[in-house]
Design a protein around this motif. Sequence first.
Motif, mmCIF file in Angstrom:
data_model
loop_
_atom_site.group_PDB
_atom_site.id
_atom_site.type_symbol
_atom_site.label_atom_id
_atom_site.label_comp_id
_atom_site.label_asym_id
_atom_site.label_seq_id
_atom_site.Cartn_x
_atom_site.Cartn_y
_atom_site.Cartn_z
ATOM 1 N N HIS A 364 0.833 -1.213 0.000
ATOM 2 C CA HIS A 364 0.000 0.000 0.000
ATOM 3 C C HIS A 364 0.867 1.263 0.000
ATOM 4 O O HIS A 364 0.533 2.241 -0.681
ATOM 5 C CB HIS A 364 -0.938 -0.005 1.210
ATOM 6 N N ARG A 365 1.967 1.223 0.743
ATOM 7 C CA ARG A 365 2.834 2.400 0.780
ATOM 8 C C ARG A 365 3.428 2.705 -0.595
ATOM 9 O O ARG A 365 3.627 3.865 -0.952
ATOM 10 C CB ARG A 365 3.952 2.219 1.802
ATOM 11 N N THR A 366 3.730 1.678 -1.365
ATOM 12 C CA THR A 366 4.371 1.862 -2.660
ATOM 13 C C THR A 366 3.373 1.856 -3.820
ATOM 14 O O THR A 366 3.776 1.784 -4.980
ATOM 15 C CB THR A 366 5.402 0.735 -2.893
ATOM 16 N N SER A 367 2.103 1.953 -3.525
ATOM 17 C CA SER A 367 1.066 1.748 -4.544
ATOM 18 C C SER A 367 1.147 2.735 -5.708
ATOM 19 O O SER A 367 0.738 2.422 -6.826
ATOM 20 C CB SER A 367 -0.328 1.817 -3.905
ATOM 21 N N LYS A 368 1.688 3.921 -5.475
ATOM 22 C CA LYS A 368 1.746 4.916 -6.549
ATOM 23 C C LYS A 368 2.914 4.691 -7.513
ATOM 24 O O LYS A 368 2.907 5.224 -8.628
ATOM 25 C CB LYS A 368 1.842 6.325 -5.954
ATOM 26 N N THR A 369 3.914 3.904 -7.072
ATOM 27 C CA THR A 369 5.131 3.773 -7.880
ATOM 28 C C THR A 369 5.464 2.340 -8.274
ATOM 29 O O THR A 369 6.190 2.118 -9.240
ATOM 30 C CB THR A 369 6.336 4.351 -7.120
ATOM 31 N N LEU A 370 4.961 1.338 -7.565
ATOM 32 C CA LEU A 370 5.418 -0.041 -7.729
ATOM 33 C C LEU A 370 5.041 -0.611 -9.098
ATOM 34 O O LEU A 370 3.885 -0.593 -9.504
ATOM 35 C CB LEU A 370 4.830 -0.918 -6.629
ATOM 36 N N THR A 371 6.053 -1.163 -9.797
ATOM 37 C CA THR A 371 5.836 -1.801 -11.103
ATOM 38 C C THR A 371 6.149 -3.291 -11.073
ATOM 39 O O THR A 371 5.606 -4.054 -11.869
ATOM 40 C CB THR A 371 6.702 -1.146 -12.197
#
Length: 503
Positions: A364-371
């Motif tokens: 959830h913390r990395t939801s904007k960037t995680l690929t």
Amino acid sequence: MLDIPPEIWHYIASFVPDEELCHLLGVNSVFFAIAMDLRWKEVSIMTRNTSEAMRILKRLSDPFIANRLQRLVLRLTHVKERNTTGSQESAKDFKHLRQQFHLTINRVFKVFRKDHSSPEADLSNDFTKPLGRPTFSDVISSIISASPHFRNIHDLTIDSWDLPPSYDLKDLFTAIWSSFGANLCRLSLGGNLEGYRVLIESQPNLEKLREFHVEFTNNLFRVDNDMDVKILVELVAPFINRLNGNLHSLRVWSWANLDLSAFFARLEVLPVLEYLNIRMAFNKALTNPAGLKNLLCGCSTTLQRLDLRLNPAGLPMNPVWEEPLSLWLTECLADERCFAHLRQLDIYPTNKQVGMDFLQSCIHRTSKTLTHLTVRDRYFQPTELVLVVDSAATCAELKSLRLNVWRLDATLFDLLAKKVPEIRMLWLSVGEALSNNDHGGLGHTFLQELKQRSYANWKLKDISIWQGGQEVDDDTMLALARSIPSLSSFFGTGHMRTNSFDH
């Protein structure tokens, strides 16, 4: 055809597979140069086979060849020298017998050829060559001699796991640094820490280095953990700190029975670090993991890729060792900086419930960037899998997902196709055995279920499914391809050809 500009030939060559280019080197000078670049841009020299190493080095002594070299791999393995304990008289007698034998053979051939030239004259050429295979020292000396031509190398790997202290590499390192050290962008080292000491004390000039990879184990020739830790803290850590202005990638893998807590505590924040790869046993190597946490948090603004494989040593899933790791991961997450900007995450979250909670919160913390998301060594039950996939569904940029699951069934693919329809690559390892046969079984049931499904809106391009350390059967893969129209590749190969197709 001769008037076609070279840039057009280069464009044409860009469509030719690498494995075919070597067959076209006779077409013209452009194809010849491309084929030679392809053959010699990467070279491995292994001292286990000194004769082959010397053959390669003879070619590299030619500047025309050496100038094409961009990546050099040196695998420096202990070589048993020829036995020289016999008496000198026996050696002389053996050499004399060999000379007489070759002299006789030469005379016989010269009679048949009606050649009346002196066989003794030809014999002198045969025996000016050294007898036996080259030594380790011969190979090292040849590398040093050829190194002035290696000015285009930008990627160097040196593995020296089992070299005894009697093998002095100081002259080799000095030659490397003076020839192409200033051009190196990547340096990968493997060996014991005494070898690291010799390398660092040779004062390498690495002003352009962007990637530094270290892998080490205990010294096979001495047991002195205090000295090894001292080398890490007083030499290796300061060496890394001096690189911090350019260092974009750092990998630290330890198979040694050492506590690396003081090493990580000595590391400074690396201001442009984008990739951090740490692999070691948490319960053995990090009795005080505060230094590693500070590094993770301090580099969080630039860190985009993190591989964190800290599986404890000992019995699998031992709660005594799993609990401290899961709590430490949770402690890292409590700092809002940690993991904040990751694009790729490869992690072992432990098999504890605390580890499961950490994983969900981290996603959830990395939801904007995680690929790219890879979860190692934890096999998810169906209820856990729903929670992980639900978390992954919040990652709008997610393109690659790698998980371990206990069972392969159609409901799993229903879930994935619905929740993460935008992913392009899926890798699954299955814990429960599949059995595709005419009499039923888990695999047979799965294939029957797939016949009723079509995931037309899924954008998946590549799928890999493993079970028991090997690829699953062709029938399963082809059934998935029929149900997922977007698929174009199995196991990252770029195609869907199988053994069944080939036959």
